[in-house]
Write a protein that holds these residues in place. Structure first.
Motif: not given
Length: 469
Positions: A20-30
């Motif tokens: 995850a550190p380089w594969l993705a960004s933490p996000v919030e759902a709508a």
């Protein structure tokens, strides 16, 4: 602590966190105005130990995206690049979706729960991060029909109407909104590897290759394959095998995906992300699904070419780890593997026992010619001649006479007509929902398609699918 509505068959395993550190960004759902469950795939949920969730908990997890116990603490929007209609685009990524959870299914396979229409992310660009309800309904239909026809596809796990009005250029607007959850083995794309090549991150590339080989194992490359022990080469062989089978499955199903960009290519060989798809009204290689595909790049008959080209882009990316020659050797297997898969799957759908590649290839060619001459709709053609029935003429009749029919005991084969999914029926199902909020035709169609799938049985999978099917 185990959730009270989850069975002992629920086995969370957020393996993606290592990348995850380089594969993705933490996000919030709508934060949606409402969450009205419109479709829950309890058959798929049972395989994950999630079928026991009540509607309130279902909506909380798959509409509000409260984390599942022991799973990802926060959704992850995945980063990737991709060729879109052969034009490279580094400005993409999960723009209206994210990875929500990972769970081991009853067979021990790692499965992803990912979203579509769950809100904006750092990769949304000018998009609103939303999904129309009509788009969600179309994805339910596409995935159920494809699964019934033996295509390796993601499954529509959940659709929840969200109470927003959306504006779209290609739909009457305002139109209703939804959030969809799909189930698949992975959301690792060819475009995921392309991004790592672009930023020249060999260490991350090696980690990604290892993740794919560990979580989505396939058979070893042929004994004479050069550098067959190198991880990147092993992965390349696995992906080529899976993509060749996927291309064949599209052709035998008479299906046109519409947008076969490299960011829509899952390294597990699963078809996913359904937009302007169509089923053929008649056997026409030049038929296109996307109104914006002016050059016919992803026309029905060009889909094998498109998937082969996309495999080539994976080979280019894996050059970060391996020499060209063994990657090219793997890529060159695509054509023969595709022909084998077409023959294998064609006999399966026609309900006859294979006679060997040469004879089966002649049968396929005779069938195609018969369909073109009769301007036959493929679903009707296969149904009419299933198990040697019908009255085949000419070269097709001569070819089919050499085949022994597999036993057909399911009552579906005695129906007056086959199941199909032409655009007129799709629009009629949507119109019932849009006009009268009548979901009966959709649910009836899903049940009819599952019955058809039971009649067809399990397709003969390629060796590369053994661990995934």
């Amino acid at each position: 602590m185990q959730h009270p509505d989850l069975s002992g068959d629920y086995h969370p395993e957020p393996a993606i966190l290592a990348l995850a550190p380089w594969l993705a960004s933490p996000v919030e759902a709508a934060d949606f105005p409402e969450t009205r469950i419109r479709f829950r795939n309890d058959r798929a949920a049972a395989s994950l130990g999630l079928a026991g969730l009540g509607d309130a908990e279902w909506a909380a997890h798959f509409g509000r995206f409260q984390p599942l116990p022991g799973n990802l603490p926060q959704p992850l929007a995945l980063k990737y690049h991709g060729h879109q209609f052969r034009v490279y685009n580094p400005e993409i990524g999960d723009g209206r979706g994210f990875l929500f959870a990972q769970v081991r299914d009853g067979r021990g396979r790692l499965m992803d729960l990912g979203t579509k229409g769950s809100g904006t992310t750092p990769y949304s660009r000018a998009g609103d991060g939303r999904l129309t309800l009509k788009g969600a309904v179309r994805e339910i239909l596409a995935t159920e029909m494809l699964e019934a026809l033996g295509v390796n596809t993601s499954k529509t796990f959940s659709v929840i109407e969200t109470g927003e009005n959306l504006w779209r250029n290609d739909e009457p607007s305002p139109t209703r909104s939804a959030v969809l959850v799909r189930l698949s083995h992975s959301h690792i794309r060819i475009g995921t590897f392309q991004r790592l090549l672009a930023i020249e991150d060999a260490e991350a590339m090696a980690s990604l290759v290892d993740y794919c080989l560990t979580q989505f194992p396939g058979p070893p490359p042929p004994a004479d394959a050069p550098a067959r022990e190198e991880p990147a080469v092993r992965l390349m062989h696995n992906v080529v095998e899976r993509m060749a089978d996927l291309a064949a499955s599209y052709m035998v199903a008479g299906f046109v995906h519409g947008v076969l960009n490299t960011d829509n290519m899952n390294v597990t060989g699963e078809s996913f992300d359904y937009g302007p798809w169509r089923w053929l009204p008649e056997w026409e290689p030049g038929f296109t699904a996307a109104y914006f595909d002016h050059a016919g790049l992803y026309a029905f008959g060009r889909q094998p070419e498109a998937l082969h080209w996309n495999c080539g882009q994976l080979a280019v990316a894996l050059r970060l780890l391996a020499d060209s020659a063994p990657l090219i050797a793997a890529l060159e297997r695509f054509g023969p593997l595709y022909m084998e898969a077409v023959s294998r799957r064609w006999c399966w759908r026609l309900g006859v026992e294979p006679q060997g590649l040469e004879a089966d290839t002649q049968l396929v060619a005779a069938c195609e010619q018969a369909m073109r001459e009769a301007r036959a709709q493929p679903d009707v053609f296969f149904f009419a001649h299933r198990g040697g029935r019908g009255d085949p003429q000419g070269e097709f009749g001569a070819a089919l006479a050499n085949y022994r029919a597999a036993p057909d005991t399911h009552p579906y084969w005695q129906d007056e007509r086959p199941q199909s999914l032409l655009i007129e029926e799709v629009e009629a199902i949507w119109d019932a929902i849009d006009r009268d909020d009548d979901w009966g035709p959709l649910h009836a169609k899903v049940e009819a398609l599952r019955r058809m799938g039971a009649a067809h049985g399990t397709p003969p999978a390629a060796a590369g699918h053994a661990a995934l099917a």
